[in-house]
Design a protein around this motif. Structure first.
Motif, PDB file in Angstrom:
ATOM      1  N   GLU A   1       9.848  10.573   5.644  1.00 24.93           N
ATOM      2  CA  GLU A   1       9.681  12.342   4.995  1.00 24.93           C
ATOM      3  C   GLU A   1       8.895  12.682   3.766  1.00 24.93           C
ATOM      4  O   GLU A   1       9.122  13.448   3.072  1.00 24.93           O
ATOM      5  CB  GLU A   1      10.588  12.935   4.178  1.00 24.93           C
ATOM      6  CG  GLU A   1      11.497  13.006   6.327  1.00 24.93           C
ATOM      7  CD  GLU A   1      13.249  13.839   5.748  1.00 24.93           C
ATOM      8  OE1 GLU A   1      13.405  13.833   4.684  1.00 24.93           O
ATOM      9  OE2 GLU A   1      13.441  13.392   6.553  1.00 24.93           O
ATOM     10  N   GLU A   2       8.028  11.689   3.538  1.00 25.32           N
ATOM     11  CA  GLU A   2       7.020  11.870   2.790  1.00 25.32           C
ATOM     12  C   GLU A   2       5.590  12.799   2.620  1.00 25.32           C
ATOM     13  O   GLU A   2       5.339  12.493   3.387  1.00 25.32           O
ATOM     14  CB  GLU A   2       6.284  10.282   1.798  1.00 25.32           C
ATOM     15  CG  GLU A   2       7.259   9.413   1.673  1.00 25.32           C
ATOM     16  CD  GLU A   2       7.603   8.641  -0.136  1.00 25.32           C
ATOM     17  OE1 GLU A   2       6.437   9.365  -0.687  1.00 25.32           O
ATOM     18  OE2 GLU A   2       8.741   8.377   0.201  1.00 25.32           O
ATOM     19  N   GLU A   3       5.342  13.123   1.368  1.00 26.95           N
ATOM     20  CA  GLU A   3       3.669  13.932   2.106  1.00 26.95           C
ATOM     21  C   GLU A   3       2.428  13.805   2.666  1.00 26.95           C
ATOM     22  O   GLU A   3       2.594  12.241   2.768  1.00 26.95           O
ATOM     23  CB  GLU A   3       3.465  14.523   0.755  1.00 26.95           C
ATOM     24  CG  GLU A   3       4.464  15.798   0.601  1.00 26.95           C
ATOM     25  CD  GLU A   3       5.381  16.748   1.000  1.00 26.95           C
ATOM     26  OE1 GLU A   3       4.396  17.183   1.960  1.00 26.95           O
ATOM     27  OE2 GLU A   3       6.439  17.081   1.226  1.00 26.95           O
TER      28      GLU A   3
ATOM     29  N   SER B   1       3.168   5.882  -2.702  1.00 26.84           N
ATOM     30  CA  SER B   1       4.241   6.382  -2.588  1.00 26.84           C
ATOM     31  C   SER B   1       4.403   6.781  -4.583  1.00 26.84           C
ATOM     32  O   SER B   1       5.036   8.113  -4.248  1.00 26.84           O
ATOM     33  CB  SER B   1       5.579   5.361  -2.744  1.00 26.84           C
ATOM     34  OG  SER B   1       5.371   6.192  -0.992  1.00 26.84           O
ATOM     35  N   SER B   2       4.109   6.201  -5.434  1.00 30.49           N
ATOM     36  CA  SER B   2       4.031   6.197  -6.574  1.00 30.49           C
ATOM     37  C   SER B   2       2.878   6.993  -7.362  1.00 30.49           C
ATOM     38  O   SER B   2       2.780   7.000  -8.505  1.00 30.49           O
ATOM     39  CB  SER B   2       4.184   5.505  -7.821  1.00 30.49           C
ATOM     40  OG  SER B   2       5.847   4.868  -7.347  1.00 30.49           O
ATOM     41  N   GLY B   3       2.318   7.609  -6.859  1.00 33.55           N
ATOM     42  CA  GLY B   3       0.582   8.076  -6.858  1.00 33.55           C
ATOM     43  C   GLY B   3      -0.618   7.005  -7.122  1.00 33.55           C
ATOM     44  O   GLY B   3      -1.057   8.505  -7.178  1.00 33.55           O
ATOM     45  N   TYR B   4      -0.326   6.099  -6.817  1.00 39.01           N
ATOM     46  CA  TYR B   4      -1.668   5.555  -6.565  1.00 39.01           C
ATOM     47  C   TYR B   4      -2.958   5.908  -5.826  1.00 39.01           C
ATOM     48  O   TYR B   4      -2.465   6.028  -4.439  1.00 39.01           O
ATOM     49  CB  TYR B   4      -1.523   3.856  -7.025  1.00 39.01           C
ATOM     50  CG  TYR B   4      -0.744   2.974  -8.453  1.00 39.01           C
ATOM     51  CD1 TYR B   4      -1.311   3.220  -9.611  1.00 39.01           C
ATOM     52  CD2 TYR B   4       0.881   3.548  -8.216  1.00 39.01           C
ATOM     53  CE1 TYR B   4      -0.433   3.188 -11.002  1.00 39.01           C
ATOM     54  CE2 TYR B   4       1.628   3.394  -9.852  1.00 39.01           C
ATOM     55  CZ  TYR B   4       0.658   2.770 -10.697  1.00 39.01           C
ATOM     56  OH  TYR B   4       1.366   3.044 -12.156  1.00 39.01           O
ATOM     57  N   GLN B   5      -4.283   5.175  -5.977  1.00 39.93           N
ATOM     58  CA  GLN B   5      -4.722   5.405  -5.360  1.00 39.93           C
ATOM     59  C   GLN B   5      -5.246   3.715  -4.151  1.00 39.93           C
ATOM     60  O   GLN B   5      -5.649   3.119  -5.524  1.00 39.93           O
ATOM     61  CB  GLN B   5      -6.214   5.400  -5.986  1.00 39.93           C
ATOM     62  CG  GLN B   5      -7.092   6.438  -5.332  1.00 39.93           C
ATOM     63  CD  GLN B   5      -8.102   6.400  -6.365  1.00 39.93           C
ATOM     64  OE1 GLN B   5      -8.308   7.607  -7.988  1.00 39.93           O
ATOM     65  NE2 GLN B   5      -9.576   6.179  -6.135  1.00 39.93           N
ATOM     66  N   VAL B   6      -5.438   3.728  -3.421  1.00 39.08           N
ATOM     67  CA  VAL B   6      -5.114   2.616  -2.617  1.00 39.08           C
ATOM     68  C   VAL B   6      -6.206   2.384  -2.274  1.00 39.08           C
ATOM     69  O   VAL B   6      -6.852   2.633  -1.220  1.00 39.08           O
ATOM     70  CB  VAL B   6      -3.840   2.572  -1.497  1.00 39.08           C
ATOM     71  CG1 VAL B   6      -3.475   0.640  -1.561  1.00 39.08           C
ATOM     72  CG2 VAL B   6      -2.185   2.693  -2.933  1.00 39.08           C
ATOM     73  N   SER B   7      -6.766   0.646  -2.492  1.00 41.12           N
ATOM     74  CA  SER B   7      -8.034   0.193  -1.102  1.00 41.12           C
ATOM     75  C   SER B   7      -7.761  -0.560  -0.611  1.00 41.12           C
ATOM     76  O   SER B   7      -7.357  -1.610  -1.016  1.00 41.12           O
ATOM     77  CB  SER B   7      -9.333   0.250  -2.216  1.00 41.12           C
ATOM     78  OG  SER B   7     -10.003   0.071  -1.397  1.00 41.12           O
TER      79      SER B   7
ATOM     80  N   ALA C   1       0.680  -1.581  -0.323  1.00 40.01           N
ATOM     81  CA  ALA C   1       0.057  -0.159   0.264  1.00 40.01           C
ATOM     82  C   ALA C   1       1.079   1.034   0.444  1.00 40.01           C
ATOM     83  O   ALA C   1       0.243   2.411  -0.512  1.00 40.01           O
ATOM     84  CB  ALA C   1      -0.514  -0.429   0.969  1.00 40.01           C
ATOM     85  N   MET C   2       2.295   1.449   0.431  1.00 39.03           N
ATOM     86  CA  MET C   2       2.884   2.139   0.888  1.00 39.03           C
ATOM     87  C   MET C   2       3.385   2.388  -0.563  1.00 39.03           C
ATOM     88  O   MET C   2       3.693   3.645  -0.616  1.00 39.03           O
ATOM     89  CB  MET C   2       3.927   2.096   1.922  1.00 39.03           C
ATOM     90  CG  MET C   2       4.021   2.855   3.272  1.00 39.03           C
ATOM     91  SD  MET C   2       4.918   2.681   4.489  1.00 39.03           S
ATOM     92  CE  MET C   2       6.682   1.833   4.185  1.00 39.03           C
TER      93      MET C   2
END
Ligand code: NAD
Length: 304
Positions: free
Chosen positions: A54-56, A24-30, A19-20
């Motif tokens: 330090e990710e957004e 982190s690559s901008g995919y929407q995760v369910s 999931a992470m």
């Protein structure tokens, strides 16, 4: 955002890591789990991991915990099952999930460590869309993922899965035939088997044998495999064979058959590990030590 939704079934160690990586690559995760509290735990865990990296907050917002399977998988282009390693659990989860899947071009995947893709998918509605994506723990720092199709898996599922996993920072390798244990574990267990025999025969202590890997072979293997090692140690493969093949074969023939890991040899290794690594009661701290080192190594490799 039809090509952006990834469904993850099972939010344990592996599900939350995937999931992470996808977020982190901008995919929407369910993210779905049968245990509601597991989803909450996964989200807390992911939040603190992302903070460390330090990710957004943006990445975190891309992960949605859901409590029903239908909303997890509908509209997803990639459905990844990460439930416990038991064939009947996996088959039941897929049986329940498949009718809710809405896209014909969906890819169905499992993170299984050792179950064969044809065994998991033989009764699927869309078995030609199934493929295994076996990660290495912890996936955030150890990027290898073994991709294993069944004989009936569509060719485009293979190429798209390799591409997708690469796009989230993993290093996919294709296992071209269904073999027990895939490749990483076969090699890992070959090393364990020979290590076992050497301890059994009193050639070395277990603590020292671990040093052979961590301070010897493993240092090289962090950057190249056995074939590149051989290639560089002579003037290519044929010259390596001319120089060493007879000697290597003689040693390999000296190795003997595998043994079940049990009995007095096991006791001996346990005692040595307690002395060199520390008692089992302190294993959690040692795991954190391991993960810090893996993180540092991943950073070093990325910066090189
Ligand atoms: P885990 O026990 O940490 O997580 C499994 C999760 O699945 C749990 O949260 C559990 O509540 C959930 N679950 C159980 N039944 C479910 C169901 N019917 N529907 C939805 N969720 C359900 O296990 P893990 O370590 O994350 O392993 C998951 C898979 O990944 C296994 O097949 C394992 O072999 C494989 N794998 C594990 C590792 C590893 O080192 N842990 C490495 C590579 C692959």
């Amino acid at each position: 955002s039809g090509d952006r939704k990834v469904a993850i079934i099972g939010s344990g160690l592996i599900g939350r890591s995937y999931a992470m990586l996808f977020a982190s690559s901008g995919y929407q995760v369910s993210l779905y789990d049968i245990e509601i509290e597991q989803i909450d735990k996964a989200k807390d865990d992911i939040k603190s991991q992302l903070l460390k990296l330090e990710e957004e907050d943006e990445q975190y917002q891309l992960i949605q915990g859901v409590t029903d399977l239908k909303s997890c998988v509908e509209d997803a282009f990639f459905v990844l099952e990460c439930v416990p390693e038991r064939l009947e659990i996996k088959q039941n989860v897929w049986k329940e999930a498949e009718p809710f899947i809405t896209r014909d071009d969906v890819i169905l995947s499992s993170s299984t460590s050792a179950l064969l893709p044809s065994d998991i998918s033989r009764n699927f509605l869309r078995k030609e869309r199934f493929i295994i994506s076996h990660p290495t723990n912890p996936p955030f720092y150890v990027p290898l993922v073994e991709v294993v199709p069944a004989s009936w898996t569509d060719a485009d599922v293979v190429t798209q899965t390799l591409k997708l996993l690469e796009s989230i920072g993993l290093v996919p390798v294709l296992v071209r035939k269904e073999v027990k244990g895939f490749v990483l574990n076969r090699i890992q267990y070959a090393i364990l088997a020979e290590s076992w025999r050497l301890i059994r025969d009193g050639v070395m202590t277990a603590g020292d044998l671990d040093k052979v890997m961590s301070c010897g072979l493993g240092v090289r293997y962090a950057f190249m495999g056995p074939f590149e090692t051989a290639y560089l140690n002579a003037e290519g493969m044929h010259s390596y064979s001319e120089r060493y093949a007879d000697m290597i074969l003689g040693i390999q023939q000296d190795m003997g058959p595998p043994e079940r890991m049990d009995g007095p040899v096991l006791d001996l290794i346990q005692i040595d590990m307690e002395a060199t690594v520390g008692p089992v009661s302190e294993i959690q701290q040692r795991r954190q030590w391991r993960d810090r080192r893996l993180a540092a190594l991943a950073k070093l490799k990325a910066d090189l």
